[in-house]
Design a protein around this motif. Structure first.
Motif, short mmCIF file in Angstrom:
data_model
loop_
_atom_site.label_atom_id
_atom_site.label_comp_id
_atom_site.label_asym_id
_atom_site.label_seq_id
_atom_site.Cartn_x
_atom_site.Cartn_y
_atom_site.Cartn_z
N ALA A 73 3.31 53.45 -62.99
CA ALA A 73 3.81 52.11 -63.32
C ALA A 73 2.80 51.06 -62.90
O ALA A 73 2.57 50.07 -63.61
N LEU A 74 2.18 51.25 -61.74
CA LEU A 74 1.14 50.33 -61.30
C LEU A 74 -0.06 50.40 -62.24
O LEU A 74 -0.67 49.37 -62.56
N GLY A 75 -0.38 51.62 -62.70
CA GLY A 75 -1.49 51.79 -63.64
C GLY A 75 -1.24 51.09 -64.96
O GLY A 75 -2.18 50.64 -65.62
N ALA A 76 0.03 51.00 -65.34
CA ALA A 76 0.36 50.33 -66.61
C ALA A 76 0.03 48.86 -66.57
O ALA A 76 -0.17 48.23 -67.62
N THR A 77 -0.04 48.28 -65.37
CA THR A 77 -0.37 46.85 -65.25
C THR A 77 -1.87 46.61 -65.10
O THR A 77 -2.30 45.46 -65.00
N ALA A 78 -2.66 47.70 -65.03
CA ALA A 78 -4.11 47.55 -64.89
C ALA A 78 -4.69 46.87 -66.13
O ALA A 78 -4.19 47.02 -67.24
N GLN A 79 -5.77 46.13 -65.92
CA GLN A 79 -6.35 45.36 -67.01
C GLN A 79 -7.28 46.19 -67.89
O GLN A 79 -7.50 45.85 -69.05
N THR A 80 -7.84 47.27 -67.36
CA THR A 80 -8.77 48.10 -68.13
C THR A 80 -8.43 49.56 -67.94
O THR A 80 -7.76 49.94 -66.97
N LEU A 81 -8.93 50.40 -68.85
CA LEU A 81 -8.73 51.85 -68.73
C LEU A 81 -9.40 52.39 -67.47
O LEU A 81 -8.88 53.31 -66.83
N ASP A 82 -10.56 51.81 -67.13
CA ASP A 82 -11.27 52.26 -65.94
C ASP A 82 -10.42 52.07 -64.69
O ASP A 82 -10.38 52.93 -63.81
N GLN A 83 -9.72 50.94 -64.61
CA GLN A 83 -8.88 50.69 -63.45
C GLN A 83 -7.72 51.68 -63.39
O GLN A 83 -7.39 52.19 -62.31
N GLY A 84 -7.10 51.96 -64.54
CA GLY A 84 -6.00 52.91 -64.56
C GLY A 84 -6.45 54.31 -64.17
O GLY A 84 -5.77 55.00 -63.40
N MET A 85 -7.59 54.73 -64.68
CA MET A 85 -8.11 56.06 -64.34
C MET A 85 -8.53 56.12 -62.87
O MET A 85 -8.33 57.13 -62.21
N LEU A 86 -9.10 55.02 -62.37
CA LEU A 86 -9.50 54.98 -60.96
C LEU A 86 -8.28 55.13 -60.06
O LEU A 86 -8.30 55.86 -59.06
N LEU A 87 -7.20 54.45 -60.42
CA LEU A 87 -5.98 54.51 -59.63
C LEU A 87 -5.45 55.93 -59.55
O LEU A 87 -5.11 56.44 -58.46
N LEU A 88 -5.38 56.61 -60.70
CA LEU A 88 -4.88 57.99 -60.71
C LEU A 88 -5.90 58.94 -60.11
O LEU A 88 -5.53 59.98 -59.54
N GLY A 89 -7.18 58.61 -60.23
CA GLY A 89 -8.20 59.45 -59.60
C GLY A 89 -8.08 59.42 -58.09
O GLY A 89 -8.22 60.46 -57.42
N VAL A 90 -7.80 58.24 -57.52
CA VAL A 90 -7.62 58.13 -56.07
C VAL A 90 -6.35 58.86 -55.65
O VAL A 90 -6.30 59.48 -54.58
N TYR A 91 -5.31 58.78 -56.48
CA TYR A 91 -4.09 59.54 -56.20
C TYR A 91 -4.39 61.04 -56.15
O TYR A 91 -3.95 61.75 -55.24
N ALA A 92 -5.15 61.53 -57.14
CA ALA A 92 -5.53 62.94 -57.16
C ALA A 92 -6.37 63.30 -55.94
O ALA A 92 -6.27 64.41 -55.41
N LEU A 93 -7.20 62.35 -55.49
CA LEU A 93 -8.01 62.59 -54.30
C LEU A 93 -7.13 62.76 -53.07
O LEU A 93 -7.36 63.65 -52.23
#
Length: 248
Positions: A160-180
């Motif tokens: 849900a937080l990723g859905a508010t990201a302004q760019t695809l890079d931000q959304g992927m970064l958010l989920l990438g950190v979660y995966a980390l």
């Protein structure tokens, strides 16, 4: 990007750790490690051979982590792309996302009881035998999809937080950190398997406290997102805790 770095990335990381310590993931980690290794994960051989075996298990576990990380990165890109389709409804999207994040936080803390379907997982059997990078990676991908309902409250809030990201890079970064956050404890448990098994009980207790802390943070973040105060909240945190400026 300021509020995402200061608020979103640390929250995503600790949410990943909370997912690892959740009741439906933590108890099954030894079994996964055993399959990934192709047999026993506690070799009773000489110290030199045991050390080599531990590094081998660590490498295979890294393939497993890469597998489910790929799934989460795709989810992050997808949800951000969907969010960008509703840019003209950004105000309404933030409210919906904020409510979802708050509910996710309450679910994580146990204040709200999760539906039964979030307490199960879908198991995908791999035809490949364990003990090789390919099977470990495939199992990681299966884990990413199969455990999504189980870790749904945490993952749902991050998405849900990723859905508010302004760019695809931000959304992927958010989920990438979660995966980390989910992957690092898995790698540590693979390398220190014997101490890990001995301390499962203590880790469960630690997991309960971490879920409460993560839940509180997500509730506060959800309120900030829904009220449109994310930037102001981020600036306040930066002034109060200057060290946070080094994140991102």
């Amino acid at each position: 990007m300021l509020e995402l770095s200061i608020l979103g990335l640390p929250t995503a990381f600790f949410a990943g750790i909370a997912s690892f310590l959740s009741p439906c993931v933590l108890p099954l980690v030894p079994g996964y490690l055993s399959y990934i290794a192709g047999g026993s994960v506690a070799p009773t051989v000489s110290s030199a051979e045991a050390r080599i075996a531990r590094w081998r298990i660590l490498g295979l576990s890294a393939c497993f982590v890469l597998g489910f990380s790929l799934v989460f990165l795709v989810l992050g890109a997808s949800i951000t792309a969907i969010g960008r389709l509703f840019l003209s409804y950004r105000y309404e999207l933030n409210i919906v996302a904020g409510v979802i994040i708050v509910i996710s936080g309450l679910l994580i803390m146990g204040v709200v009881r999760a539906p039964l379907w979030t307490q199960r997982y879908y198991r995908f059997e791999s035809k490949a035998s364990g003990g090789n990078p390919w099977s470990a990676g495939v199992l990681g991908i299966a884990f990413g999809f199969g455990w999504t309902p189980c870790i749904g409250p945490v993952l749902g809030g991050i998405l849900a937080l990723g859905a508010t990201a302004q760019t695809l890079d931000q959304g992927m970064l958010l989920l990438g950190v979660y995966a980390l956050g989910l992957g690092i404890p898995f790698l540590l448990s693979a390398y220190f398997m014997t101490p890990f098994v001995r301390r499962l009980g203590a880790l469960r207790r630690t997991g309960r406290y971490l879920r409460i802390v993560t839940g509180v943070i997500m509730v506060l973040m959800g309120i900030a997102v829904a009220s449109g105060q994310m930037v102001r909240f981020a600036i306040w945190l930066l002034r109060t805790f200057p060290v946070l400026g080094n994140i991102g």
